[in-house]
Scaffold this motif. Structure first.
Motif, short mmCIF file in Angstrom:
data_model
loop_
_atom_site.label_atom_id
_atom_site.label_comp_id
_atom_site.label_asym_id
_atom_site.label_seq_id
_atom_site.Cartn_x
_atom_site.Cartn_y
_atom_site.Cartn_z
N LEU A 28 66.07 70.08 47.89
CA LEU A 28 65.97 71.22 46.98
C LEU A 28 64.82 70.95 46.02
CD1 LEU A 28 69.61 72.14 45.84
CD2 LEU A 28 68.10 73.41 47.39
N LEU A 29 64.12 72.01 45.65
CA LEU A 29 63.00 71.91 44.70
C LEU A 29 63.39 72.56 43.39
CD1 LEU A 29 60.03 72.83 47.08
CD2 LEU A 29 61.20 70.63 46.79
N ASN A 30 62.88 72.03 42.29
CA ASN A 30 63.18 72.59 40.99
C ASN A 30 62.40 73.88 40.75
OD1 ASN A 30 64.43 72.63 38.44
ND2 ASN A 30 62.60 71.78 37.49
N ASP A 31 62.93 74.74 39.91
CA ASP A 31 62.21 75.89 39.37
C ASP A 31 62.78 76.15 37.99
OD1 ASP A 31 64.22 78.24 39.34
OD2 ASP A 31 64.46 77.43 41.36
N ASP A 32 62.15 77.07 37.24
CA ASP A 32 62.57 77.30 35.85
C ASP A 32 63.64 78.38 35.70
OD1 ASP A 32 60.77 75.41 34.98
OD2 ASP A 32 59.19 76.88 34.55
N PHE A 33 64.03 79.03 36.80
CA PHE A 33 64.85 80.24 36.68
C PHE A 33 66.23 80.17 37.31
CE2 PHE A 33 60.32 81.37 36.82
CZ PHE A 33 60.19 81.91 35.55
N THR A 34 66.37 79.45 38.41
CA THR A 34 67.68 79.41 39.07
C THR A 34 68.69 78.73 38.14
OG1 THR A 34 66.57 79.21 41.21
CG2 THR A 34 68.91 78.65 41.14
N PRO A 35 69.84 79.37 37.91
CA PRO A 35 70.85 78.76 37.03
C PRO A 35 71.39 77.45 37.61
CG PRO A 35 71.30 81.10 37.35
CD PRO A 35 70.24 80.72 38.33
N MET A 36 71.64 76.49 36.73
CA MET A 36 72.20 75.20 37.17
C MET A 36 73.50 75.39 37.95
SD MET A 36 71.54 72.68 33.95
CE MET A 36 69.88 72.11 33.56
N GLU A 37 74.35 76.31 37.49
CA GLU A 37 75.63 76.52 38.17
C GLU A 37 75.42 77.04 39.59
OE1 GLU A 37 78.61 75.61 37.54
OE2 GLU A 37 79.69 76.78 39.04
N PHE A 38 74.40 77.86 39.81
CA PHE A 38 74.13 78.37 41.16
C PHE A 38 73.73 77.22 42.09
CE2 PHE A 38 71.52 80.22 44.51
CZ PHE A 38 72.32 81.27 44.94
N VAL A 39 72.92 76.31 41.60
CA VAL A 39 72.49 75.16 42.41
C VAL A 39 73.69 74.29 42.77
CG1 VAL A 39 70.98 73.14 42.53
CG2 VAL A 39 70.20 75.23 41.37
N ILE A 40 74.57 74.09 41.80
CA ILE A 40 75.80 73.32 42.06
C ILE A 40 76.62 74.01 43.16
CG2 ILE A 40 78.02 72.60 41.07
CD1 ILE A 40 76.48 72.25 38.37
N LYS A 60 69.33 65.71 39.17
CA LYS A 60 68.20 64.93 39.69
C LYS A 60 67.03 65.88 40.01
CE LYS A 60 66.84 61.60 43.23
NZ LYS A 60 66.36 60.54 42.33
N VAL A 61 67.34 66.99 40.67
CA VAL A 61 66.29 67.97 40.99
C VAL A 61 65.69 68.53 39.70
CG1 VAL A 61 65.76 70.15 42.13
CG2 VAL A 61 67.43 68.58 43.16
N HIS A 62 66.55 68.88 38.77
CA HIS A 62 66.10 69.44 37.48
C HIS A 62 65.17 68.46 36.75
CE1 HIS A 62 66.29 71.71 33.74
NE2 HIS A 62 66.69 70.62 33.12
N ASN A 63 65.50 67.17 36.77
CA ASN A 63 64.75 66.17 36.00
C ASN A 63 63.55 65.59 36.75
OD1 ASN A 63 66.27 66.10 33.56
ND2 ASN A 63 67.92 65.10 34.69
N PRO A 94 64.94 82.22 42.78
CA PRO A 94 63.78 81.69 43.50
C PRO A 94 63.98 80.29 44.09
CG PRO A 94 63.45 81.41 41.16
CD PRO A 94 64.77 82.11 41.32
N LEU A 95 65.22 79.81 44.07
CA LEU A 95 65.52 78.46 44.57
C LEU A 95 64.86 78.19 45.92
CD1 LEU A 95 67.21 75.84 44.27
CD2 LEU A 95 69.07 77.03 45.45
N ALA A 96 64.15 77.05 46.01
CA ALA A 96 63.46 76.67 47.25
C ALA A 96 64.12 75.46 47.88
CB ALA A 96 62.00 76.38 46.96
N1 TYC Z 1 65.62 74.02 36.32
C1 TYC Z 1 66.72 74.97 36.44
C2 TYC Z 1 67.19 75.40 35.06
O1 TYC Z 1 66.83 74.78 34.06
C3 TYC Z 1 67.91 74.38 37.22
C4 TYC Z 1 67.58 74.04 38.63
C5 TYC Z 1 68.03 72.83 39.17
C6 TYC Z 1 66.85 74.90 39.44
C7 TYC Z 1 67.77 72.49 40.50
C8 TYC Z 1 66.56 74.56 40.76
O2 TYC Z 1 66.81 73.06 42.60
C9 TYC Z 1 67.04 73.38 41.29
N2 TYC Z 1 67.99 76.45 34.99
#
Ligand code: TYC
Length: 102
Positions: A28-40, A60-63, A94-96
């Protein structure tokens, strides 16, 4: 063909043993928009993680920018990537998710 059948000095079973399939990392790749709960939820739904594991990978992805979800044969990895991308698009996030040969 029996196990005793020989070709050269090798038993048939040894001579015909196949290489293990190439394995692929699904990330999984980080982005600024996908909610943390959705990724979980994605990690629980498609990678069979419990909430604790899923939270650890999400953070880990977020950081760090990316994180390993699992390692699979090519067709399984491709299906996971497709499922995650489709699920994310369906929810306008936009989760990748990508795969890489190991
Ligand atoms: N960075 C996102 C946020 O601050 C959370 C996030 C985590 C997004 C992991 C994508 O793969 C991801 N809401």
């Amino acid at each position: 063909m029996t196990k005793q059948h020989q070709h050269g000095s090798l038993l048939e079973a040894e001579r015909t043993r196949v290489a293990p399939p190439p394995m692929y990392r699904v990330l999984l790749l980080n982005d600024d928009f996908t909610p943390m709960e959705f990724v979980i939820l994605v990690l629980m739904k498609f990678f069979s993680m419990d909430r604790e594991q899923a939270t650890r990978i999400m953070l880990k992805v977020h950081n760090e920018g990316r994180g390993l979800c699992g390692i699979y044969p090519k067709d399984v990895a491709a299906t996971k990537v497709e499922q995650v991308c489709t699920f994310a698009r369906d929810h306008q996030h936009p989760l990748a998710c990508v795969m890489e040969e190991n």
